[in-house]
Write a protein that holds these residues in place. Structure first.
Motif, PDB file in Angstrom:
ATOM      1  N   LYS A 133      89.136 -62.045  83.486  1.00 46.22           N
ATOM      2  CA  LYS A 133      87.733 -62.123  83.895  1.00 46.22           C
ATOM      3  C   LYS A 133      86.942 -60.887  83.489  1.00 46.22           C
ATOM      4  CE  LYS A 133      88.641 -65.132  87.859  1.00 46.22           C
ATOM      5  NZ  LYS A 133      88.484 -65.314  89.330  1.00 46.22           N
ATOM      6  N   SER A 134      87.605 -59.758  83.338  1.00 50.93           N
ATOM      7  CA  SER A 134      86.903 -58.527  82.978  1.00 50.93           C
ATOM      8  C   SER A 134      86.339 -58.622  81.558  1.00 50.93           C
ATOM      9  CB  SER A 134      87.857 -57.338  83.090  1.00 50.93           C
ATOM     10  OG  SER A 134      87.275 -56.173  82.556  1.00 50.93           O
ATOM     11  N   PHE A 135      85.142 -58.100  81.363  1.00 48.58           N
ATOM     12  CA  PHE A 135      84.487 -58.167  80.056  1.00 48.58           C
ATOM     13  C   PHE A 135      85.320 -57.457  78.988  1.00 48.58           C
ATOM     14  CE2 PHE A 135      81.721 -56.146  76.894  1.00 48.58           C
ATOM     15  CZ  PHE A 135      81.107 -57.262  76.356  1.00 48.58           C
ATOM     16  N   HIS A 136      85.912 -56.345  79.303  1.00 48.89           N
ATOM     17  CA  HIS A 136      86.658 -55.565  78.318  1.00 48.89           C
ATOM     18  C   HIS A 136      87.983 -56.223  77.952  1.00 48.89           C
ATOM     19  CE1 HIS A 136      83.815 -52.259  78.578  1.00 48.89           C
ATOM     20  NE2 HIS A 136      83.883 -52.334  79.919  1.00 48.89           N
ATOM     21  N   ASN A 137      88.457 -57.141  78.783  1.00 53.63           N
ATOM     22  CA  ASN A 137      89.707 -57.844  78.482  1.00 53.63           C
ATOM     23  C   ASN A 137      89.481 -59.245  77.938  1.00 53.63           C
ATOM     24  OD1 ASN A 137      91.247 -55.650  79.437  1.00 53.63           O
ATOM     25  ND2 ASN A 137      91.126 -56.403  81.542  1.00 53.63           N
ATOM     26  N   ARG A 138      88.240 -59.699  77.941  1.00 52.78           N
ATOM     27  CA  ARG A 138      87.937 -61.035  77.425  1.00 52.78           C
ATOM     28  C   ARG A 138      87.747 -61.002  75.906  1.00 52.78           C
ATOM     29  NH1 ARG A 138      83.672 -61.588  81.538  1.00 52.78           N
ATOM     30  NH2 ARG A 138      82.259 -61.746  79.743  1.00 52.78           N
ATOM     31  N   SER A 195      80.997 -65.221  78.580  1.00 52.10           N
ATOM     32  CA  SER A 195      79.800 -65.259  79.408  1.00 52.10           C
ATOM     33  C   SER A 195      78.697 -66.039  78.709  1.00 52.10           C
ATOM     34  CB  SER A 195      79.319 -63.839  79.717  1.00 52.10           C
ATOM     35  OG  SER A 195      78.906 -63.196  78.518  1.00 52.10           O
ATOM     36  N   THR A 196      77.702 -66.446  79.481  1.00 51.25           N
ATOM     37  CA  THR A 196      76.569 -67.178  78.900  1.00 51.25           C
ATOM     38  C   THR A 196      75.805 -66.309  77.913  1.00 51.25           C
ATOM     39  OG1 THR A 196      75.304 -66.509  80.875  1.00 51.25           O
ATOM     40  CG2 THR A 196      76.262 -68.733  80.853  1.00 51.25           C
ATOM     41  N   SER A 197      75.757 -65.010  78.160  1.00 50.58           N
ATOM     42  CA  SER A 197      75.073 -64.122  77.210  1.00 50.58           C
ATOM     43  C   SER A 197      75.809 -64.079  75.876  1.00 50.58           C
ATOM     44  CB  SER A 197      74.955 -62.713  77.796  1.00 50.58           C
ATOM     45  OG  SER A 197      76.236 -62.190  78.118  1.00 50.58           O
ATOM     46  N   THR A 198      77.140 -64.163  75.901  1.00 47.41           N
ATOM     47  CA  THR A 198      77.910 -64.186  74.658  1.00 47.41           C
ATOM     48  C   THR A 198      77.616 -65.440  73.858  1.00 47.41           C
ATOM     49  OG1 THR A 198      79.681 -62.903  75.694  1.00 47.41           O
ATOM     50  CG2 THR A 198      80.239 -64.131  73.704  1.00 47.41           C
ATOM     51  N   VAL A 199      77.471 -66.574  74.535  1.00 45.72           N
ATOM     52  CA  VAL A 199      77.150 -67.818  73.839  1.00 45.72           C
ATOM     53  C   VAL A 199      75.798 -67.695  73.130  1.00 45.72           C
ATOM     54  CG1 VAL A 199      76.707 -70.285  74.147  1.00 45.72           C
ATOM     55  CG2 VAL A 199      78.532 -69.174  75.450  1.00 45.72           C
ATOM     56  N   LEU A 200      74.838 -67.098  73.794  1.00 45.58           N
ATOM     57  CA  LEU A 200      73.514 -66.907  73.173  1.00 45.58           C
ATOM     58  C   LEU A 200      73.603 -65.963  71.977  1.00 45.58           C
ATOM     59  CD1 LEU A 200      71.348 -66.590  76.408  1.00 45.58           C
ATOM     60  CD2 LEU A 200      71.270 -68.460  74.750  1.00 45.58           C
ATOM     61  N   ASP A 233      76.718 -59.398  80.766  1.00 46.93           N
ATOM     62  CA  ASP A 233      77.512 -58.184  80.952  1.00 46.93           C
ATOM     63  C   ASP A 233      77.643 -57.366  79.676  1.00 46.93           C
ATOM     64  OD1 ASP A 233      78.954 -60.162  79.740  1.00 46.93           O
ATOM     65  OD2 ASP A 233      80.531 -60.263  81.259  1.00 46.93           O
ATOM     66  N   TRP A 234      76.776 -57.629  78.720  1.00 41.80           N
ATOM     67  CA  TRP A 234      76.780 -56.837  77.490  1.00 41.80           C
ATOM     68  C   TRP A 234      75.953 -55.560  77.683  1.00 41.80           C
ATOM     69  CZ3 TRP A 234      79.053 -57.375  72.681  1.00 41.80           C
ATOM     70  CH2 TRP A 234      79.794 -58.549  72.464  1.00 41.80           C
ATOM     71  N   PRO A 235      76.493 -54.416  77.314  1.00 42.31           N
ATOM     72  CA  PRO A 235      75.650 -53.207  77.327  1.00 42.31           C
ATOM     73  C   PRO A 235      74.580 -53.316  76.245  1.00 42.31           C
ATOM     74  CG  PRO A 235      77.774 -52.742  76.305  1.00 42.31           C
ATOM     75  CD  PRO A 235      77.874 -54.127  76.856  1.00 42.31           C
ATOM     76  N   ARG A 236      73.447 -52.733  76.503  1.00 45.17           N
ATOM     77  CA  ARG A 236      72.342 -52.879  75.554  1.00 45.17           C
ATOM     78  C   ARG A 236      72.661 -52.165  74.251  1.00 45.17           C
ATOM     79  NH1 ARG A 236      65.846 -51.852  76.467  1.00 45.17           N
ATOM     80  NH2 ARG A 236      65.267 -52.138  74.259  1.00 45.17           N
ATOM     81  N   HIS A 237      72.474 -52.897  73.147  1.00 41.98           N
ATOM     82  CA  HIS A 237      72.715 -52.337  71.812  1.00 41.98           C
ATOM     83  C   HIS A 237      71.475 -51.567  71.360  1.00 41.98           C
ATOM     84  CE1 HIS A 237      73.692 -52.177  67.497  1.00 41.98           C
ATOM     85  NE2 HIS A 237      74.936 -52.397  67.876  1.00 41.98           N
TER      86      HIS A 237
END
Length: 511
Positions: free
Chosen positions: A396-401, A426-431, A455-459
């Motif tokens: 479930k953790s972002f860094h392990n997904r 996450s839904t943000s990853t799909v976008l 849960d993405w840090p801002r680029h």
């Protein structure tokens, strides 16, 4: 409709009977009509059905769903259906299994068994042998029945080729264009804790198959799966095929011809071969050199549950693949793994790989695998994904997904047009995937495995407007579906697990 054909034909067979003529010398089938049927026939107000007026295309499709015995019953319905019995598409594929054209025979030691009925088989071949276009052998335990059928068919074809041969055997097997033989190599018992015990074919069964192949001079498609032969048998497996149809073969499928490394050189001698499916342990640099001089367009390297571990298979050299790309620039390589246990495809460095697909419920996506894949195939990869629901828990953790790995693939593999994601994202990853993959046409994502989260840090390269859009659009499944639909240009939606089960990565549809 197929059920109606079978029921109607059986009713006719039920009313039919063997009757002696007046001289008591011959038998014929007599349809006995009772008084009720006569009254129905004489009724002027009776409304008759129009099943006998079905177009040939519809009748052909109906008959393809029936077994040979059922087709015979249906052919007794009327003249039109009798004629449909001999239509070409009806006999596009003739399946031979343990019970085909057999009768039960009692064995003192084994009880009742199915044994091939030679008289029925010979009569069947005499009627439809010249119409057959495809053969498919799928034995389970009765290998002797398959061997006897192949021997009888080979003998019938040979007799039909003789100048003074029987008329009903003329043209026998001349229209056969495809042959499929899937051998049940796993002989493990149901209560066997080890699970898999491989035993290959060979001996008289293999000899019978080779004799039959020597008579089929018009083959276009040949599929031999899970034979698991010894090396000395595998090296001569295609001798007769090569001699009979060297220039006619178009599709060749050789999966697990051997369990260990054994190059099959014959595959490079079919001059007009278009599609080749082979296990990675059966090719090497020399085979690739031969394939480079052919017209081969698609090379499928397939591993299934009976293929040895990918760790024990060596890939072809970079030099060989570079020569293949130089001499046959149109060749496309497809890597596929089909197994119920954890495993990985055998990567071929510098190969022109266009698709990497998995049908494995226990294989997870690992960072080193994705990085290696992107490094090797970023300029050619177009299809990537996993079929079947996973039988493991995604972190479930972002860094392990796998979110960052999927986005890395979409950024580097600019030709990617089909992507299937079954693990947690996450839904943000799909976008971000929909926005990043410029050539993406098909995106399949499980709704159950998608987390509503940004849960993405801002680029640093993201503008304020883009960041606001990303955070606002990923709040619900509905907004994500609307935004992705607008990006991809068609009505897109997350897949339920039931819908995901039906997803198949058919590479052929992408050609």
């Amino acid at each position: 409709m197929a059920t109606l054909a079978l029921r109607t034909g059986k009713e006719i067979m039920h009313n039919a009977g063997w009757v002696l003529d007046e001289n008591e010398e011959a038998c014929y089938i007599d349809i006995v009509n009772d008084d009720d049927n006569k009254s129905d026939v004489d009724d002027e107000n009776r409304v008759y059905s129009q099943w006998n007026n079905l177009p040939d295309l519809v009748l052909e499709q109906v008959f393809t769903y029936l077994k040979p015995r059922e087709r015979y019953y249906a052919s007794l319905v009327c003249k039109q259906w009798h004629r449909a019995f001999y239509l070409p598409t009806v006999w596009n594929n003739f399946l031979v299994d343990d019970c085909t054209l057999t009768r039960q025979k009692y064995n003192y030691y084994s009880g009742w068994q199915y044994c091939l009925d030679h008289m029925r088989t010979q009569n069947c071949l005499a009627r439809i042998g010249r119409h057959l276009r495809g053969l498919e052998f799928r034995p389970e335990i009765s290998f002797n029945n398959i061997y006897q059928f192949m021997t009888l068919l080979t003998w019938s074809i040979s007799r039909g080729l003789e100048p003074d041969g029987p008329k009903d055997m003329k043209g026998m097997g001349a229209r056969i264009r495809s042959l499929v033989y899937i051998f049940p190599c796993n002989m493990a018992q149901a209560n066997d804790p080890e699970g898999i015990k491989l035993f290959g074919t060979g001996g008289q069964l293999l000899k019978g198959l080779k004799d039959l192949l020597s008579k089929l001079t018009n083959l276009r498609t040949l599929k031999l799966v899970d034979f698991v032969l010894e090396r000395y048998e595998a090296k001569h497996l295609l001798d007769e095929v090569l001699d009979a149809c060297c220039t006619k073969m178009r599709v060749l499928n050789l999966v697990n011809v051997t369990s260990l490394h054994c190059p099959i050189m014959h595959v490079g001698l079919f001059l007009n071969l278009q599609e080749l499916t082979i296990s990675p342990q059966n090719i090497d640099d020399d085979v690739l050199m031969l394939l480079a001089d052919t017209k081969l367009k698609h090379l499928h390297l397939l591993q299934n549950c009976y293929t040895i571990s990918y760790l024990a298979i060596s890939h072809c050299s970079v030099k060989a693949w570079r020569m293949v790309k130089r001499d046959n620039p149109g060749l496309k390589v497809h890597l596929r793994l089909e197994s119920l246990v954890d495993g990985e495809v055998v990567f071929q460095p510098e190969a022109p790989v266009y698709s990497i697909t998995y049908r494995t419920p226990k294989t997870m996506i690992h960072p080193d695998t994705v990085i290696k894949m992107v490094d090797h195939y970023k300029n050619t990869l177009t299809i990537y994904g996993f079929e079947m629901l996973p039988k493991f828990s995604s972190p479930k953790s972002f860094h392990n997904r796998i979110d960052s790995l999927m986005l890395l693939m979409c950024r580097q593999c600019y030709n990617l047009h089909t992507l299937v994601i079954r693990e947690k994202v996450s839904t943000s990853t799909v976008l971000l995937i929909a926005r990043t993959a410029k050539n993406l046409r098909r995106l399949h994502v499980r709704r159950f495995a998608t987390i509503i989260r940004c849960d993405w840090p801002r680029h640093p390269e993201w503008s304020d407007e883009f960041h606001i859009w990303l955070r606002r659009s990923c709040r619900t499944y509905e907004t994500v579906e609307r935004e992705v639909s607008q990006i991809l240009g068609y009505k897109w939606h997350f897949l339920s697990d039931q819908e995901f089960k039906s997803v198949t990565l058919d590479v052929k549809n992408e050609w």
